[in-house]
Design a protein around this motif. Structure first.
Motif, mmCIF file in Angstrom:
data_model
loop_
_atom_site.group_PDB
_atom_site.id
_atom_site.type_symbol
_atom_site.label_atom_id
_atom_site.label_comp_id
_atom_site.label_asym_id
_atom_site.label_seq_id
_atom_site.Cartn_x
_atom_site.Cartn_y
_atom_site.Cartn_z
ATOM 1 N N TYR A 271 0.904 -1.195 -0.259
ATOM 2 C CA TYR A 271 -0.070 -0.070 0.160
ATOM 3 C C TYR A 271 0.920 1.143 0.117
ATOM 4 C CZ TYR A 271 -3.144 3.547 1.856
ATOM 5 O OH TYR A 271 -3.914 4.744 1.905
ATOM 6 N N LEU A 272 0.626 2.101 -0.980
ATOM 7 C CA LEU A 272 1.544 3.180 -0.972
ATOM 8 C C LEU A 272 2.910 2.875 -1.383
ATOM 9 C CD1 LEU A 272 0.105 5.711 1.879
ATOM 10 C CD2 LEU A 272 -0.796 5.234 -0.617
ATOM 11 N N GLY A 273 3.128 1.651 -1.755
ATOM 12 C CA GLY A 273 4.581 1.240 -2.169
ATOM 13 C C GLY A 273 5.342 0.539 -0.989
ATOM 14 N N LEU A 274 4.646 0.728 0.187
ATOM 15 C CA LEU A 274 4.856 0.128 1.559
ATOM 16 C C LEU A 274 4.588 -1.195 1.524
ATOM 17 C CD1 LEU A 274 3.890 3.183 3.648
ATOM 18 C CD2 LEU A 274 6.356 2.957 2.736
ATOM 19 N N ASP A 275 5.635 -2.056 2.422
ATOM 20 C CA ASP A 275 5.102 -3.569 2.638
ATOM 21 C C ASP A 275 4.429 -3.467 3.844
ATOM 22 O OD1 ASP A 275 6.410 -4.708 0.129
ATOM 23 O OD2 ASP A 275 8.303 -4.295 0.963
ATOM 24 N N LEU A 276 3.255 -4.026 3.889
ATOM 25 C CA LEU A 276 2.400 -4.237 5.025
ATOM 26 C C LEU A 276 2.232 -5.677 5.361
ATOM 27 C CD1 LEU A 276 1.921 -1.301 4.241
ATOM 28 C CD2 LEU A 276 -0.501 -1.659 4.919
ATOM 29 N N LYS A 277 2.278 -6.233 6.478
ATOM 30 C CA LYS A 277 2.155 -7.457 6.617
ATOM 31 C C LYS A 277 0.803 -8.025 7.065
ATOM 32 C CE LYS A 277 2.765 -6.658 12.003
ATOM 33 N NZ LYS A 277 3.790 -7.103 13.123
ATOM 34 N N SER A 278 -0.105 -6.910 6.712
ATOM 35 C CA SER A 278 -1.416 -7.068 6.951
ATOM 36 C C SER A 278 -2.284 -5.985 6.294
ATOM 37 C CB SER A 278 -1.882 -7.283 8.557
ATOM 38 O OG SER A 278 -3.467 -7.084 8.608
ATOM 39 N N ALA B 252 8.480 10.015 8.950
ATOM 40 C CA ALA B 252 7.600 9.253 8.425
ATOM 41 C C ALA B 252 7.447 8.543 7.187
ATOM 42 C CB ALA B 252 6.051 10.255 8.505
ATOM 43 N N ASP B 253 6.641 7.438 7.304
ATOM 44 C CA ASP B 253 6.939 6.423 6.048
ATOM 45 C C ASP B 253 6.067 7.038 4.964
ATOM 46 O OD1 ASP B 253 8.568 4.172 6.913
ATOM 47 O OD2 ASP B 253 7.045 4.472 8.463
ATOM 48 N N ALA B 254 5.007 7.794 5.179
ATOM 49 C CA ALA B 254 4.156 8.195 4.254
ATOM 50 C C ALA B 254 3.331 9.525 4.922
ATOM 51 C CB ALA B 254 3.052 7.349 3.705
ATOM 52 N N ILE B 255 2.484 10.160 4.117
ATOM 53 C CA ILE B 255 1.707 11.290 4.607
ATOM 54 C C ILE B 255 0.195 11.231 4.081
ATOM 55 C CG2 ILE B 255 1.128 13.870 4.615
ATOM 56 C CD1 ILE B 255 3.933 14.254 4.837
ATOM 57 N N GLU B 256 -0.844 11.261 4.991
ATOM 58 C CA GLU B 256 -2.037 11.128 4.616
ATOM 59 C C GLU B 256 -2.672 12.557 4.658
ATOM 60 O OE1 GLU B 256 -4.688 7.769 5.695
ATOM 61 O OE2 GLU B 256 -5.924 9.404 6.610
ATOM 62 N N ILE B 257 -3.124 13.178 3.774
ATOM 63 C CA ILE B 257 -3.717 14.568 3.895
ATOM 64 C C ILE B 257 -5.222 14.506 4.020
ATOM 65 C CG2 ILE B 257 -1.509 15.597 2.908
ATOM 66 C CD1 ILE B 257 -2.934 16.227 0.494
ATOM 67 N N ILE C 279 2.331 6.318 9.456
ATOM 68 C CA ILE C 279 1.899 7.269 8.263
ATOM 69 C C ILE C 279 1.356 8.673 9.029
ATOM 70 C CG2 ILE C 279 0.355 7.770 6.352
ATOM 71 C CD1 ILE C 279 0.062 4.709 6.165
ATOM 72 N N ALA C 280 1.869 9.680 9.035
ATOM 73 C CA ALA C 280 1.458 10.871 9.415
ATOM 74 C C ALA C 280 -0.059 11.359 8.640
ATOM 75 C CB ALA C 280 2.555 12.023 9.241
ATOM 76 N N SER C 281 -0.360 12.384 9.373
ATOM 77 C CA SER C 281 -1.791 12.919 8.828
ATOM 78 C C SER C 281 -1.995 14.514 9.181
ATOM 79 C CB SER C 281 -2.887 12.137 9.327
ATOM 80 O OG SER C 281 -4.179 12.668 9.115
ATOM 81 N N GLN D 138 8.401 19.105 7.333
ATOM 82 C CA GLN D 138 8.985 18.744 8.502
ATOM 83 C C GLN D 138 8.472 17.225 8.721
ATOM 84 O OE1 GLN D 138 9.075 21.695 11.389
ATOM 85 N NE2 GLN D 138 8.386 23.057 9.968
ATOM 86 N N ILE D 139 7.436 16.980 8.375
ATOM 87 C CA ILE D 139 6.976 15.295 8.798
ATOM 88 C C ILE D 139 7.699 14.450 8.056
ATOM 89 C CG2 ILE D 139 4.894 13.907 8.254
ATOM 90 C CD1 ILE D 139 3.180 16.222 9.067
ATOM 91 N N GLU D 140 7.990 14.650 6.942
ATOM 92 C CA GLU D 140 9.024 13.929 5.963
ATOM 93 C C GLU D 140 10.377 13.704 6.706
ATOM 94 O OE1 GLU D 140 9.899 13.309 1.465
ATOM 95 O OE2 GLU D 140 10.646 15.052 2.238
#
Length: 326
Positions: free
Chosen positions: A8-15, A124-129, A101-103, A118-120
């Motif tokens: 998801y979003l290029g990230l490997d998620l175990k679930s 943080a691995d990703a940002i949700e806006i 994932i930051a928001s 600043q969050i990056e």
């Protein structure tokens, strides 16, 4: 590789189960427990520009207000708020191995980009806006609002290396077009749908009060509809959320085309252990159907895959529905 591991979003998620933005994900110990129970990722509680401005206004009201003081207060409060948020990101990244994932939720164009940078930098691995704004001005066109949203997303994406997802509501005339535009300016994912604050009226005391904050299980069908439609026409990742209270509903979202599901109310009601229940039930579903991975069933029942796609398009009750005995 686990049968329920996803990207998801290029990230490997175990679930595929992500804990969505809420106060629970602001607590390091609670996030550790979420990871132990099998969460694929967590979305941090949002950093709200509105809250920062509200704090500035409160502090300014306590003394004599003048423009220079308000500018100073805004800079001071903003700096401290971002610093606290980025420290929380660092603490979570040190505590867990799952993606964090930051928001962020802003309404000033300049603030979006500054917060995101600043969050990056904090790791943080990703940002949700979270980008929706309720317009009450009859002179404001829907196209001008959407153009503004797209401009914000484009400006953030152009400044960052980490992936950006956009959490949207369903109050768009053409959701398909809007999500396609998000994809075109570089958003890697879309989260459908945001469950907004809703008001209610207390008729005993003649006052406005907040409605129930937690979702109900019956709220998921509209999310299912749009997951199925959007997953069939675009490449953007989809996280389905709102009304996902059972593992069976999560499976339905994946069959409709979701890359991941975000849960919140179920965790508030049952604790982090509910994540384990979701994962175990999803694994059992795969085993019962002799399926090796979620990739093999994702989108199997989306808009383009079913024999009668009009089932997803239908918005009016059939005439014969009225003949049902109640």
């Amino acid at each position: 590789m686990s049968a329920i591991q996803v990207k998801y979003l290029g990230l490997d998620l175990k679930s595929p189960v992500i804990v969505s933005s809420c106060s629970l994900t602001a607590d390091v110990d609670k996030v550790r427990e979420m990871e132990r129970c099998g969460a694929g990722a967590v979305v941090m509680k949002s950093l709200f520009e509105e809250q920062i401005r509200g704090e500035v206004e409160f502090m300014a009201s306590a003394g004599q207000s003048y423009p220079e003081m308000e500018d100073y207060l805004h800079a001071y409060v903003r700096s401290n708020s971002i610093a606290r948020y980025t420290e929380r990101i660092k603490a979570l990244k040190d505590a867990v191995s799952i993606p964090v994932i930051a928001s962020i939720n802003c309404y000033s164009a300049g603030e979006w980009v500054e917060y995101a940078r600043q969050i990056e930098a904090a790791g943080a691995d990703a940002i949700e806006i979270n980008i929706y704004d309720l317009s009450t001005n009859p002179k404001t066109s829907s196209s001008s609002l959407e153009d503004g949203y797209i401009k914000v997303v484009k400006s953030i994406v152009s400044e960052l290396r980490i992936p950006v997802s956009v959490k949207i509501g369903q109050h768009f005339t053409n959701i398909v077009n809007f999500v396609d535009r998000l994809d075109s300016v570089g958003a890697k994912g879309v989260v459908i749908f945001n469950r907004f604050f809703t008001p209610d009226i207390d008729i005993e005391h003649f006052k406005l009060v907040p409605a129930a904050p937690l979702s109900q299980g019956g709220e998921y069908p509209e999310v299912l509809r749009w997951t199925a439609i959007l997953s069939s026409i675009g490449k953007i990742d989809i996280a389905a959320t709102t009304g996902i209270h059972t593992p069976e509903t999560a499976v339905k979202m994946i069959l409709a085309g979701a890359d991941a599901v975000q849960i919140c109310s179920a965790v508030y009601k049952h604790g982090p252990g509910v994540i384990t229940e979701f994962n175990n039930r999803i694994v059992k579903f795969l085993e019962d159907n002799t399926v090796e991975s979620l990739d093999q069933i994702r989108g199997r029942l989306n808009y383009s895959a079913i024999h009668d796609p009009a089932m997803y398009e239908r918005v009016q009750f059939m005439k014969t529905f009225g003949s049902l005995a109640l």
